[in-house]
Design a protein around this motif. Structure first.
Motif, PDB file in Angstrom:
ATOM      1  N   LYS A  70       7.334  -2.823   5.766  1.00  0.00           N
ATOM      2  CA  LYS A  70       6.741  -4.082   5.322  1.00  0.00           C
ATOM      3  C   LYS A  70       5.802  -4.675   6.367  1.00  0.00           C
ATOM      4  CE  LYS A  70      10.410  -5.065   2.157  1.00  0.00           C
ATOM      5  NZ  LYS A  70      10.312  -5.795   0.943  1.00  0.00           N
ATOM      6  N   HIS A  72       2.676  -5.838   7.345  1.00  0.00           N
ATOM      7  CA  HIS A  72       1.410  -6.199   6.703  1.00  0.00           C
ATOM      8  C   HIS A  72       0.229  -5.673   7.516  1.00  0.00           C
ATOM      9  CE1 HIS A  72      -2.053  -8.806   5.775  1.00  0.00           C
ATOM     10  NE2 HIS A  72      -1.630  -8.651   4.538  1.00  0.00           N
ATOM     11  N   ILE A 101       3.279  -8.777   0.351  1.00  0.00           N
ATOM     12  CA  ILE A 101       3.875  -9.342   1.570  1.00  0.00           C
ATOM     13  C   ILE A 101       3.127 -10.591   2.017  1.00  0.00           C
ATOM     14  CG2 ILE A 101       4.293  -8.897   4.034  1.00  0.00           C
ATOM     15  CD1 ILE A 101       4.606  -5.879   3.145  1.00  0.00           C
ATOM     16  N   ASN A 102       1.793 -10.529   1.970  1.00  0.00           N
ATOM     17  CA  ASN A 102       0.976 -11.641   2.457  1.00  0.00           C
ATOM     18  C   ASN A 102      -0.359 -11.625   1.718  1.00  0.00           C
ATOM     19  OD1 ASN A 102      -0.365 -13.636   3.838  1.00  0.00           O
ATOM     20  ND2 ASN A 102      -0.370 -12.583   5.808  1.00  0.00           N
TER      21      ASN A 102
END
Length: 183
Positions: A70, A72, A101-102
């Motif tokens: 995960k 980013h 995630i973002n």
């Protein structure tokens, strides 16, 4: 710079420009990687990417993703490499994970551009409209929206976006050229 400082360094291109010796940076990052620093792994990949050693950068980002799927930073940066190499399906794969995630501006924009390259204008326009709502009157976003509408055969919407661009920045040659293509 010592290897103990590596964990707190946020490496950007401007940082690299201040370093006269990439070899020193790679050496320092390698020392920190030996101590288990995932941040240093990302930073070493950034050095490789800056040096246009995309295979080495991609391999390094893959190592980061094995440790932290995960990440980013790794997902976004490896998607940039795929996009630059015109591997848009792979870019989309990494970008959709990075976006989950973002959903920052950079990730949203690159994902929208990737959708455009894949002729998925609906998803491109959804993301571009999101960006347009977040950053109103941005001529770059409005121009890209116009292009997406043109490619999706929506001349009236494209004209609307181009009129907005020209109201903000009448000197925009790109918007002028696109507008003349609609007439």
């Amino acid at each position: 710079m010592s290897s103990t400082d590596i964990n707190v360094i946020d490496v950007r291109t401007s940082d690299f420009e201040r370093w006269a010796d990439y070899a020193e940076a790679k050496t320092e990052f390698s020392k920190a990687i030996d101590k288990g620093s995932v941040s240093a792994m990302n930073n070493l990949a950034n050095v490789y990417s800056t040096l246009k050693r995309y295979d080495a950068a991609s391999a390094q980002y893959q190592k980061v993703l094995k440790i932290n799927p995960k990440s980013h930073v790794a997902l976004y940066n490896i998607s940039q490499i795929a996009y630059t190499g015109k591997n848009f399906e792979l870019a989309k794969e990494y970008l959709t994970d990075a976006y989950a995630i973002n959903a920052d501006i950079e990730t949203t924009n690159l994902l929208a551009l990737t959708y455009m390259e894949l002729n998925d204008y609906h998803n491109a326009k959804v993301l571009l409209n999101k960006l347009n709502n977040e950053i109103p009157n941005n001529t770059g976003i409005l121009t890209t929206l116009a292009k997406a509408e043109m490619l999706d055969n929506n001349a009236d919407m494209a004209k609307n976006y181009l009129e907005q661009v020209l109201a903000i920045f009448p000197e925009s040659i790109e918007a002028q050229e696109l507008m003349s293509g609609l007439k």
